[in-house]
Design an enzyme around this catalytic site. Structure first.
Site, PDB file in Angstrom:
ATOM      1  N   ASP A 118      -5.003   8.675   6.025  1.00  0.00           N
ATOM      2  CA  ASP A 118      -4.571   7.755   4.975  1.00  0.00           C
ATOM      3  C   ASP A 118      -3.046   7.742   4.858  1.00  0.00           C
ATOM      4  OD1 ASP A 118      -4.353   6.142   2.737  1.00  0.00           O
ATOM      5  OD2 ASP A 118      -6.148   6.967   1.805  1.00  0.00           O
ATOM      6  N   ASN A 135       0.805  -1.216   0.000  1.00  0.00           N
ATOM      7  CA  ASN A 135       0.000   0.000   0.000  1.00  0.00           C
ATOM      8  C   ASN A 135       0.841   1.271   0.000  1.00  0.00           C
ATOM      9  OD1 ASN A 135      -1.524   2.243   1.534  1.00  0.00           O
ATOM     10  ND2 ASN A 135      -3.176   0.813   1.095  1.00  0.00           N
ATOM     11  N   ASN A 145      -1.485   1.303   7.104  1.00  0.00           N
ATOM     12  CA  ASN A 145      -1.629   2.157   5.932  1.00  0.00           C
ATOM     13  C   ASN A 145      -0.405   3.061   5.808  1.00  0.00           C
ATOM     14  OD1 ASN A 145      -2.682   3.719   3.793  1.00  0.00           O
ATOM     15  ND2 ASN A 145      -4.757   3.501   4.561  1.00  0.00           N
TER      16      ASN A 145
END
Length: 360
Positions: free
Chosen positions: A284, A176, A233
Site C-alpha cells: 500500500d 491517494n 498508490n
C-alpha cells in the site's frame, strides 16, 4: 490550482523540522497546536495500552535475512498507541510539535497523537475524507482529499490552499498518496479508489487515467508524470532523491513496486523497471530509511499483515508482523528512529536502529 499570491515562509531544512527546531513565530505555533482546523475534540480512552510481547526480542519482528539484524533493536517491541479507527492511513510526523497526524478515511477526520502525553484527539473533522499526508519543505501539511478530489496545503494560520483539483479541465479522481521532492515539488498518486463508492468519499465517474502528478514548486503547475500503471498508490523517493518508487496496486498477477530514475532536476522520469513483485502480498504505502531500505505497508491475511522491509537491491530483509493490515508508515520521534504504522483500526509504533529519510 495554486495560490500565486502567497509568499512562502522562511525555508526550513527537513532535519530541523524532524528534530523540532522549526520557526517559532506565533502563526506557526498555532498550526502546531491545530489552530484553524476544526475544533479539537478529545477522545477519552482512545489512547490504549498495547499488551507487550512476553519477552525480548519481540517475536513479531521477524528477521528474514541476516542483513536485517543491525536494524532490529533487541529490547524494542511493537506498541499500539491508538485504536478505534475504521481505516487508518497517511501518517505524518511533526517533529517541531512532537505529534503524529494520520487520516481515518471513512470517519472523515484527521487524527492526532501527542508524543509527550499519549493523548489522542481529532485534529480536523470533517477532513473531506483525507487520505495521504506529508509536509512540504517549509513544514506545511499537504493532504490528499477524496471528497473534494484535490490536494491541499494547510498554511501556518490554518487556512487551506488548493494546490491542484483538476487536470486539462477535468476533475482529479481521488488523490491517494503524496510525497515532497528534494526540489520542493509535490508528487501524488491519483487512482479512482475514493470515488468507487460512498464509504471513503462519494461515488463518481473517473474522467482521467490512473496518474502520478508532479506540482512544480515555483510555478504551481501540475504535470502528469506516469499514466500507464493500474492502481497507482504509494510513492517514495530514495535518500538522495535520484529514484522514485511507485506501487502499482492493480498489476496482475501480483502487485508491484516500480522504480524510476529522476532526471532534469526532478522534472523527468526515465528507465522504469520492476523493483519488487509482492508475490501474493498486498503493498500500500512505503517510506525509505537513510540506507535506502523500503519499509512497506503489507498484507493481507494472517501471517502477511504488517510491514515488509526490503533492501535497495529488492531483497526482503525483515517482516514486522501486526494483527491488522498495514496501509502506510512514516518515521518520527526526535531521532527519526521510530516507525509509525497506520494499520486498519490502529496505529502501531516500533523503535528501530535506523532513521527515516528527512521529511519521510
Amino acid at each position: 490550482m495554486h495560490d500565486a499570491d502567497l509568499r512562502p515562509p522562511r525555508a526550513v531544512s527537513q532535519e530541523m523540522l524532524c528534530a523540532g527546531h522549526g520557526p517559532a513565530d506565533p502563526a506557526r505555533r498555532r498550526l502546531l497546536a491545530g489552530a484553524g482546523a476544526a475544533a479539537v475534540a478529545a477522545l477519552p480512552g482512545a489512547a490504549l495500552a498495547w499488551q507487550p510481547a512476553p519477552a525480548y526480542p519481540d517475536p513479531s519482528v521477524q528477521v528474514l535475512d541476516p542483513a536485517f539484524e543491525p536494524y532490529r533493536l533487541f529490547n524494542a517491541g511493537v506498541e499500539r498507541i491508538a485504536t478505534g479507527m475504521r481505516w487508518a492511513e497517511g501518517p505524518v510526523w511533526f517533529g517541531d510539535g512532537r505529534f503524529l497526524l494520520w487520516s481515518d478515511i471513512p470517519n472523515d477526520r484527521i487524527m492526532k497523537w501527542e508524543e509527550e502525553t499519549g493523548a489522542v484527539s481529532e485534529f480536523r473533522k470533517p477532513s473531506n475524507y483525507a487520505n495521504g499526508n506529508t509536509r512540504d519543505r517549509q513544514g506545511r501539511l499537504v493532504t490528499c482529499e477524496h471528497l473534494t478530489r484535490r490536494v491541499t496545503r494547510t498554511e501556518y494560520d490554518g487556512s487551506i490552499t488548493v494546490l491542484m483539483d483538476s487536470y486539462q479541465g477535468k476533475p482529479l479522481n481521488s488523490p491517494n498518496d503524496v510525497v515532497c521532492g528534494a526540489d520542493g515539488s509535490i508528487w501524488f498518486s491519483d487512482p479512482p479508489f475514493g470515488i468507487g463508492g460512498n464509504y471513503e468519499g462519494r461515488k463518481a465517474a473517473a474522467e482521467l487515467p490512473h496518474t502520478v502528478y508532479r506540482i512544480d514548486s515555483a510555478s504551481g503547475k501540475g504535470e502528469a508524470m506516469i499514466t500507464d500503471l493500474k492502481g497507482v498508490n504509494g510513492l517514495c523517493f530514495s535518500p538522495d532523491g535520484s529514484m522514485l518508487y511507485v506501487i502499482e496496486g492493480r498489476a496482475t498477477p501480483n502487485r508491484l513496486i516500480h522504480v524510476y530514475d529522476v532526471a532534469d532536476g526532478g522534472a523527468r522520469l526515465s528507465n522504469r523497471r520492476v523493483f519488487l513483485d509482492a508475490q501474493g502480498g498486498t503493498i500500500d504505502g512505503m517510506r525509505c530509511d537513510v540506507d535506502g531500505n523500503l519499509w512497506c505497508g503489507w498484507g493481507m491475511g494472517e501471517g502477511k499483515d504488517g510491514v515488509m522491509v526490503v533492501s535497495p537491491q529488492g531483497k526482503r530483509l525483515g517482516h514486522i508482523h501486526l494483527p491488522e493490515r498495514c496501509a502506510n508508515v512514516c518515521f518520527g520521534g526526535s531521532q527519526r528512529n521510530r516507525l509509525f504504522m497506520a494499520s486498519s483500526h490502529s496505529i502501531y509504533a516500533l523503535y528501530v536502529n535506523t532513521q527515516g529519510v528527512p521529511g519521510g
